[in-house]
Design a protein around this motif. Sequence first.
Motif, short mmCIF file in Angstrom:
data_model
loop_
_atom_site.label_atom_id
_atom_site.label_comp_id
_atom_site.label_asym_id
_atom_site.label_seq_id
_atom_site.Cartn_x
_atom_site.Cartn_y
_atom_site.Cartn_z
N ALA A 190 11.85 -3.37 2.69
CA ALA A 190 12.13 -3.10 1.28
C ALA A 190 11.36 -1.89 0.77
CB ALA A 190 11.81 -4.32 0.44
N GLY A 191 10.27 -1.53 1.45
CA GLY A 191 9.47 -0.39 1.05
C GLY A 191 8.38 -0.12 2.06
N TYR A 192 7.84 1.10 2.03
CA TYR A 192 6.81 1.53 2.96
C TYR A 192 5.73 2.22 2.15
CZ TYR A 192 4.94 3.39 7.40
OH TYR A 192 4.15 3.67 8.49
N LEU A 193 4.53 1.63 2.13
CA LEU A 193 3.42 2.18 1.34
C LEU A 193 2.25 2.51 2.26
CD1 LEU A 193 4.36 -0.66 -0.63
CD2 LEU A 193 3.67 1.21 -2.07
N VAL A 194 1.70 3.70 2.09
CA VAL A 194 0.56 4.13 2.91
C VAL A 194 -0.73 3.81 2.17
CG1 VAL A 194 -0.56 6.11 4.02
CG2 VAL A 194 1.94 5.93 4.00
N LYS A 195 -1.66 3.16 2.87
CA LYS A 195 -2.97 2.81 2.30
C LYS A 195 -3.87 4.04 2.35
CE LYS A 195 -3.08 -1.49 4.89
NZ LYS A 195 -3.93 -2.32 5.73
N ASP A 196 -3.68 4.96 1.42
CA ASP A 196 -4.54 6.14 1.42
C ASP A 196 -5.81 5.89 0.61
OD1 ASP A 196 -3.14 6.06 -0.93
OD2 ASP A 196 -2.38 8.10 -0.82
N ASN A 197 -5.69 5.28 -0.52
CA ASN A 197 -6.82 4.85 -1.35
C ASN A 197 -6.61 3.36 -1.57
OD1 ASN A 197 -8.58 4.17 -3.38
ND2 ASN A 197 -8.10 5.93 -4.68
N PRO A 198 -7.08 2.51 -0.63
CA PRO A 198 -6.71 1.10 -0.64
C PRO A 198 -6.82 0.37 -1.98
CG PRO A 198 -7.94 1.59 1.34
CD PRO A 198 -7.98 2.83 0.47
N GLY A 199 -7.92 0.51 -2.70
CA GLY A 199 -8.06 -0.20 -3.96
C GLY A 199 -6.96 0.17 -4.95
N GLU A 200 -6.76 1.46 -5.13
CA GLU A 200 -5.75 1.94 -6.08
C GLU A 200 -4.33 1.64 -5.58
OE1 GLU A 200 -4.38 6.20 -7.86
OE2 GLU A 200 -6.54 5.87 -7.58
N THR A 201 -4.07 1.89 -4.29
CA THR A 201 -2.75 1.65 -3.72
C THR A 201 -2.39 0.17 -3.83
OG1 THR A 201 -3.04 3.46 -2.15
CG2 THR A 201 -1.33 1.86 -1.64
N PHE A 202 -3.33 -0.72 -3.47
CA PHE A 202 -3.05 -2.15 -3.55
C PHE A 202 -2.77 -2.58 -4.97
CE2 PHE A 202 -5.87 -2.84 0.39
CZ PHE A 202 -4.78 -2.77 1.23
N ALA A 203 -3.59 -2.13 -5.90
CA ALA A 203 -3.40 -2.54 -7.30
C ALA A 203 -2.02 -2.13 -7.81
CB ALA A 203 -4.50 -1.97 -8.18
N LYS A 204 -1.65 -0.88 -7.59
CA LYS A 204 -0.34 -0.40 -8.06
C LYS A 204 0.80 -1.11 -7.34
CE LYS A 204 -1.71 4.20 -9.58
NZ LYS A 204 -1.63 5.63 -9.32
N ALA A 205 0.68 -1.25 -6.03
CA ALA A 205 1.75 -1.88 -5.26
C ALA A 205 1.88 -3.36 -5.60
CB ALA A 205 1.48 -1.70 -3.77
N LEU A 206 0.77 -4.05 -5.72
CA LEU A 206 0.84 -5.48 -6.02
C LEU A 206 1.31 -5.73 -7.45
CD1 LEU A 206 -2.22 -6.73 -4.02
CD2 LEU A 206 0.18 -7.05 -3.49
N GLU A 207 0.99 -4.83 -8.36
CA GLU A 207 1.54 -4.95 -9.71
C GLU A 207 3.07 -4.87 -9.64
OE1 GLU A 207 0.87 -3.15 -14.17
OE2 GLU A 207 0.21 -1.96 -12.47
N MET A 208 3.56 -3.92 -8.88
CA MET A 208 5.00 -3.79 -8.69
C MET A 208 5.58 -5.03 -8.02
SD MET A 208 7.46 -2.96 -6.10
CE MET A 208 6.46 -2.29 -4.81
N LEU A 209 4.92 -5.55 -6.99
CA LEU A 209 5.42 -6.74 -6.30
C LEU A 209 5.39 -7.98 -7.19
CD1 LEU A 209 3.95 -6.34 -2.71
CD2 LEU A 209 6.27 -5.92 -3.49
#
Length: 146
Positions: free
Chosen positions: A116-135
Amino acid sequence: MTQDITEAATFLLVDDDAISIMAMKRALKKLKIVNETLVAKDGQEALDILRAAAEVAGNRLPPFIVTLDLNMPRMNGLEFLEAVRADPRLHRLVVFVFTTSDMPGDIRSAYSKNVAGYLVKDNPGETFAKALEMLGSYSRIVELPA
């Protein structure tokens, strides 16, 4: 006849990196996402969890949203996707790849297996927060196949 009650999706975090799992769990808590959350350290453990859930539900997989790392021991993420798409009970599983790999071949391989999507963990804290908010939003507004 449609169901009146939508079953909440369970999150399955598939990652062998304890720090990534902690960051995702922290982000879920901060975002007040209260869906049940399970963790698997590799693809084989994730398959075991999903197959057991389908068996308990009468060979019908309950709604799951999977976050999947690609680089894991025993069974990596691409091998997991291969097994999931080949299993009639699991083939419609919603999977988002969360990985450090930004290699075009990995991205193509994942999408060829209907992620459904492909997200790169470049800045894990920020990436996770944004991605999990979307999820979290995704899990509340999207009807998942039963």
